[in-house]
Design an enzyme around this catalytic site. Structure first.
Site, mmCIF file in Angstrom:
data_model
loop_
_atom_site.group_PDB
_atom_site.id
_atom_site.type_symbol
_atom_site.label_atom_id
_atom_site.label_comp_id
_atom_site.label_asym_id
_atom_site.label_seq_id
_atom_site.Cartn_x
_atom_site.Cartn_y
_atom_site.Cartn_z
ATOM 1 C CB CYS A 2 20.710 40.338 40.817
ATOM 2 S SG CYS A 2 20.049 42.055 40.983
ATOM 3 N NE ARG A 27 23.665 35.777 39.600
ATOM 4 C CZ ARG A 27 24.447 35.860 38.158
ATOM 5 N NH1 ARG A 27 25.086 35.050 37.803
ATOM 6 N NH2 ARG A 27 24.218 37.548 37.465
ATOM 7 C CD1 TRP A 74 25.890 43.845 44.706
ATOM 8 C CD2 TRP A 74 25.561 44.749 42.744
ATOM 9 N NE1 TRP A 74 26.873 43.811 44.556
ATOM 10 C CE2 TRP A 74 27.394 45.437 43.647
ATOM 11 C CE3 TRP A 74 25.445 44.849 41.696
ATOM 12 C CZ2 TRP A 74 27.609 45.801 43.219
ATOM 13 C CZ3 TRP A 74 26.369 46.016 40.857
ATOM 14 C CH2 TRP A 74 27.773 46.421 41.641
ATOM 15 C CG ASN A 99 20.861 39.212 36.555
ATOM 16 O OD1 ASN A 99 21.120 40.322 37.398
ATOM 17 N ND2 ASN A 99 21.538 38.127 36.262
ATOM 18 N N GLY A 100 19.257 42.632 36.048
ATOM 19 C CA GLY A 100 20.011 43.383 33.969
ATOM 20 C C GLY A 100 20.130 45.040 34.885
ATOM 21 C CD GLU A 481 44.151 38.550 42.451
ATOM 22 O OE1 GLU A 481 42.966 38.982 41.333
ATOM 23 O OE2 GLU A 481 43.467 37.495 42.966
ATOM 24 C CE LYS A 485 40.753 38.074 45.812
ATOM 25 N NZ LYS A 485 41.529 37.430 44.577
ATOM 26 C CD GLU A 488 38.103 41.263 45.414
ATOM 27 O OE1 GLU A 488 37.876 40.737 44.162
ATOM 28 O OE2 GLU A 488 39.514 40.027 45.784
ATOM 29 C CG HIS A 504 61.039 55.988 40.497
ATOM 30 N ND1 HIS A 504 61.466 56.854 40.095
ATOM 31 C CD2 HIS A 504 61.456 54.979 39.488
ATOM 32 C CE1 HIS A 504 62.216 56.379 38.957
ATOM 33 N NE2 HIS A 504 61.716 55.267 38.936
ATOM 34 C CE LYS A 603 33.313 33.192 41.603
ATOM 35 N NZ LYS A 603 34.654 34.072 42.616
#
Ligand code: G6P
Length: 608
Positions: A2, A27, A74, A99-100, A481, A485, A488, A504, A603
């Site tokens: 947040c 955030r 968030w 926040n937390g 990566e 991307k 996401e 495999h 983020k």
């Protein structure tokens, strides 16, 4: 997770707070709210959805006043609904933003309900408001009431508090979640991140773990975790304000992709000279520590973890010592066995990721030393590690990390040089890598010139639901990566595999609806990789190959080849990252997703 912002000023603060929230939206962005002392009472507006919904609510019903707090959320505890949005209040008296995560909130909630407090939300935060109010009701003075309450909290928090009988004070506390104080002239501020306050100040105090502060318009008082008054240094913000603006680009992500030639240069600046690495860049005493390193343990999350995986190839190849890499959320909770002489190396854009930070705290006393490769000066990881190397990427706003990754790779390559020197790397080899690094900005420019071709290619992905990404050697983490991307921001399922593993298992998935993206530089692995590609082609799969040697890899039916600039082998992982970033960007644009703020993500993950 947040974002919080607060202000105590002589002028109206709601626009300052709103702008702060916009800058903190990366955030969290499922609801937002603001509470302001209006001269008579604390007034509050809250709205679900992005900060713009709150802005609309404020346009209809403004919040005048010069003391206020605001929050963009968030969701962790409780759905993203208005009643769960911050600020939370205890009666009309007190408002807080948080926040937390308060881990013991259920116990506290039962206790407070027993005392007659009514809860209006499902959040863990509301207990904090009532705890403080409970103290105030029993005659405890405001500062002590906040302090006593936070000592009862278990978990992580950054808090901002305002109270109706003290309309000149903004109180804050932090433990485990980031919080900075913005120092103004005749006004002061708090925020989760300096970025939120760049429109009003460029001077910041980074609060330490357990710090507690009281701000008025002309005074900032800080106490440490033992309730002792402390002075904390004021830092000047180093990047220009423009670093946080989108400029001519449609999205922050595209802007940040395009910034890479500039920021990798900034990461190298002052760190290399005359063909040599200047190891003072890692901090005082770095040389003595590097002398004793016998093994490296890298710990990180998300994109930063992928950077760590690339570094493993470099360190074991060029330094010749073992390098282990693990995601922080696993590392912190298992019994790890590390040999003597281990350097703990955290990699993090924000320097505040909860799991990475917890891993450092867990292992700190059991390793030779800790080093962080990090992008945010003054962040918790930087402050708590013995050594640090800043990546100098500037603020990264797009939730999908791009320039942070490539600058981390540069930072990790510099770390490889520092360690290599102690383990027999010759001066010639060091000079060769430094010379290659100096060509990197130009090579990245060349990779960016692939933009239009990649945009054209992206159409082949927009209707697909699944995709495979393949690579070998240090290009395998680059494929990981690339897949991350795409997931996401375009929400297309993307899996990555070391190309040699194809037969495999994943080969069973290959058909015409499964595009296979491959990074294939011109190196010793190319022939092996070509064999893997034939395996795909034989099953009717559609191949998209980013190739270093297009002479050797010809386009044909079902095989699209894009030539990547010819680069020194040591730079391949960095340069091949760029076309994959562009591919996911253009696919997301075509699909019309929210590129900079993809659904469900944040983020900076400062909670577990
Ligand atoms: C979040 C971000 C990722 C980032 C990861 C680790 O998941 O969305 O982009 O890679 O956290 O963050 P850090 O700040 O430690 O690099």
């Amino acid at each position: 997770m947040c974002g919080i912002v607060g202000a105590v000023a002589a002028r109206p603060v709601s626009e300052i707070l709103l702008e702060g929230l916009r800058r903190l939206e990366y955030r969290g962005y499922d609801s937002a709210g603001m509470a302001v002392w209006n001269g008579e009472a604390i007034d509050r507006r809250r709205a679900t959805g992005k900060v713009q919904s709150l802005a609309d609510a404020l346009a209809e019903q403004p919040l005048p006043g010069s003391l206020g707090i605001a929050h963009t959320r968030w969701a962790t505890h409780g759905k993203p609904e208005e009643r769960n949005a911050h600020p939370h209040m205890s009666g009309p008296r007190l408002a807080i933003v948080h926040n937390g995560i308060i881990e013991n909130f259920e116990v506290l909630k039962r206790e407070l309900i027993g005392k007659g407090f009514e809860f209006t939300s499902e959040t863990d935060t509301e207990v904090v408001a009532h705890l403080i109010c409970d103290q105030l009701n029993s005659g405890v003075e405001l500062l002590d009431a906040v302090r006593n309450s936070v000592t009862r909290l278990e978990g992580a928090f950054a808090l901002g508090v305002i109270e109706q009988d003290h309309p000149d004070r903004l109180i804050c506390a932090r433990q485990g979640s980031p919080l900075v104080v913005g120092v103004g002239i005749g006004e002061n501020f708090i925020a989760s991140d300096q970025l939120a306050l760049l429109q009003v100040t460029d001077r910041f105090i980074f609060l330490d773990e357990g710090d507690f502060a009281c701000l008025t318009t002309d005074k900032i008082q800080i106490w440490d975790k033992d309730a002792q008054p402390v002075e904390r240094e004021i830092h000047q913000y180093e990047h220009g304000v423009s670093a946080a603006d989108k400029g001519e680009f449609k999205h922050y992500m595209l802007k940040e992709i395009y910034e890479q030639p500039t920021v990798v240069k900034a990461t190298m600046e002052g760190r290399i000279a005359n063909g040599r690495l200047l190891e003072q860049a890692f901090g005082a005493g770095a040389g003595e520590i590097f002398d004793k390193v016998k093994q490296v343990q890298i710990v990180a999350c998300g994109t930063s973890y992928h950077a760590g995986l690339v570094a493993k190839y470099w360190i074991e190849d060029l330094v010749g010592i073992p390098c282990l890499v693990e995601v922080a959320s696993e590392f912190r909770y298992r019994k790890v066995v590390l040999s003597e002489g281990t350097l703990f190396l955290s990699v993090s854009q924000s320097g505040e990721t909860a799991d990475t930070l917890a891993a450092l705290r867990e292992i700190k006393d059991k390793v030779l030393a800790s080093l962080t490769v990090c992008n945010v000066p003054g962040s918790s990881l930087v402050r708590e590690s013995d050594l640090s190397l800043m990546t100098n990427a500037g603020p990264e706003i797009g939730v999908a990390s791009t320039k942070a990754f490539t600058t981390q790779l540069v930072g990790l390559l510099l770390t490889t040089l520092a360690l290599g020197r102690r383990h027999g790397m010759t001066e010639e080899k060091e000079a060769e890598i430094v010379a290659a690094l100096q060509t990197l900005p130009e090579k990245l420019e060349e990779a960016l010139a692939m933009d239009a071709d990649i945009e054209a290619m992206s159409a082949a992905f927009a209707e697909k639901h699944h995709s495979l990404f393949l690579g070998r050697g240090p290009l395998y983490p680059v494929a990981m990566e690339g897949a991350l991307k795409l997931k996401e921001i375009s929400y297309i399922h993307a899996e990555s595999y070391p190309a040699g593993e194809l037969k495999h298992g994943p080969l069973a998935l290959v058909d015409k609806d499964m595009p296979v993206v491959t990074v294939a530089p011109k190196n010793g692995m190319l022939d092996k990789l070509k064999a893997n590609l034939q395996e795909v082609q034989a099953r009717g799969g559609e191949l998209f190959v980013f190739a270093g040697d297009s002479d050797n890899l010809q386009p044909e039916e079902g095989v699209h080849v894009l030539q990547v600039p010819d680069v020194a082998p040591i730079l391949e992982a960095i340069v091949y990252t760029v076309p994959l970033q562009l591919l996911s960007y253009y696919v997301a644009v075509l699909k019309g997703t929210d590129v900079d703020q993809p659904r469900n993500l944040a983020k900076s993950v400062t909670v577990e």
